[in-house]
Scaffold this motif. Structure first.
Motif, PDB file in Angstrom:
ATOM      1  N   SER A  14      38.860 -35.069 -10.996  1.00  0.00           N
ATOM      2  CA  SER A  14      37.491 -34.652 -10.738  1.00  0.00           C
ATOM      3  C   SER A  14      36.822 -35.667  -9.828  1.00  0.00           C
ATOM      4  CB  SER A  14      36.711 -34.526 -12.039  1.00  0.00           C
ATOM      5  OG  SER A  14      37.274 -33.521 -12.850  1.00  0.00           O
ATOM      6  N   GLU A  15      35.904 -35.197  -9.027  1.00  0.00           N
ATOM      7  CA  GLU A  15      35.167 -36.090  -8.143  1.00  0.00           C
ATOM      8  C   GLU A  15      34.483 -37.170  -8.968  1.00  0.00           C
ATOM      9  OE1 GLU A  15      32.090 -34.187  -5.861  1.00  0.00           O
ATOM     10  OE2 GLU A  15      32.299 -35.604  -4.199  1.00  0.00           O
ATOM     11  N   GLY A  16      34.598 -38.423  -8.507  1.00  0.00           N
ATOM     12  CA  GLY A  16      33.976 -39.535  -9.213  1.00  0.00           C
ATOM     13  C   GLY A  16      34.856 -40.200 -10.248  1.00  0.00           C
ATOM     14  N   THR A  17      36.006 -39.637 -10.534  1.00  0.00           N
ATOM     15  CA  THR A  17      36.944 -40.235 -11.506  1.00  0.00           C
ATOM     16  C   THR A  17      38.030 -41.006 -10.772  1.00  0.00           C
ATOM     17  OG1 THR A  17      38.385 -38.286 -11.612  1.00  0.00           O
ATOM     18  CG2 THR A  17      36.505 -38.360 -13.127  1.00  0.00           C
ATOM     19  N   PRO A  18      38.745 -41.894 -11.493  1.00  0.00           N
ATOM     20  CA  PRO A  18      39.765 -42.709 -10.820  1.00  0.00           C
ATOM     21  C   PRO A  18      40.973 -41.896 -10.358  1.00  0.00           C
ATOM     22  CG  PRO A  18      39.057 -43.727 -12.869  1.00  0.00           C
ATOM     23  CD  PRO A  18      38.503 -42.340 -12.864  1.00  0.00           C
TER      24      PRO A  18
END
Lengths: 114, 114
Positions: A14-18
């Protein structure tokens, strides 16, 4: 003989996750290792390279990779995924001390979910 | 400063025909390598040219040949085309004498053999 194995053919985050893209190498010598990124219908862009200096290598666009000789690994990471990171990523090993021949992994396709 | 440029970008040929792909290296680079990237695969090394000579070759048949000109540009020739030759052909350049200097890739030529 030298070789690289990319352990995942597809990774979704997901966007924003590592982001973690895994690569193991095999080499009789101290290798030179690279990560390249390929966006659709484009050539290959260098993200970062390891050439026996610091084991933690920082690259462009917030990516970094750590060379672990004991584990024969060179995993690529990024703290926070962006939509523009969606692409194919290749781990590469080259001949020691030269650029005669690159050996590419089979690639990992990164998908970033909104 | 222009990077690696390849022409044409796309090409459609018929089985049995011959094709020539062209590559101009990045300014200041004198070594040119060619790679074949089949759909869904990592690039495979074809050969490398330096000082107008083939320096190293990958596991490709003699139907694949090349040339390097005095201005360091290069051509890849493929004779007697097969359906299996359909692929993205990538040219990469690097400066000789700079150990572990990463390869710079062009955007490739997409060859379709029908």
């Amino acid at each position: 003989a030298q070789s690289v194995t990319q352990l995942d053919s597809h990774v979704s985050v997901s966007e924003g996750t590592p982001v973690l893209l895994r690569c193991n190498y095999s080499s009789s010598y101290s290798p030179s290792l690279f990560w390249y990124v390929q966006h659709p219908n484009k050539g290959l862009q260098l993200l970062l390279k390891y050439t026996s200096a610091a084991t933690l290598v920082k690259g462009i666009n917030g990516f970094e990779a750590e060379f672990k000789k004991s584990e024969t690994s060179f995993h690529l990471t990024k703290p926070s995924a962006h939509m523009s990171d969606a692409a194919e990523y290749f781990c590469v090993v080259s001949d020691v001390g030269g650029t005669y021949k690159y050996i590419f992994g089979t690639g990992t396709r990164l998908k970033v979910l909104a | 400063d222009a990077g690696v440029t390849q022409s044409p970008t796309h090409l459609i040929k018929t089985r049995g025909q011959q094709v020539t792909l062209r590559c101009s290296p990045k300014s200041g680079h004198d070594t040119v390598s060619w790679y074949q990237q089949a759909l869904g695969q990592g690039p495979q090394f074809i050969f490398q040219y330096y000082e107008e000579e083939e320096r190293q070759r990958g596991n490709f048949p003699d139907r694949f040949s090349g040339h390097q000109f005095p201005n360091y540009s290069s051509e890849l020739n493929v004779n007697a085309l097969l359906l299996g030759d359909s692929a993205l052909y990538l040219c990469a350049s690097s400066p000789q004498g700079q150990n572990n200097s990463p390869l710079h890739f062009g955007n490739g030529t997409r060859l379709t053999v029908t």
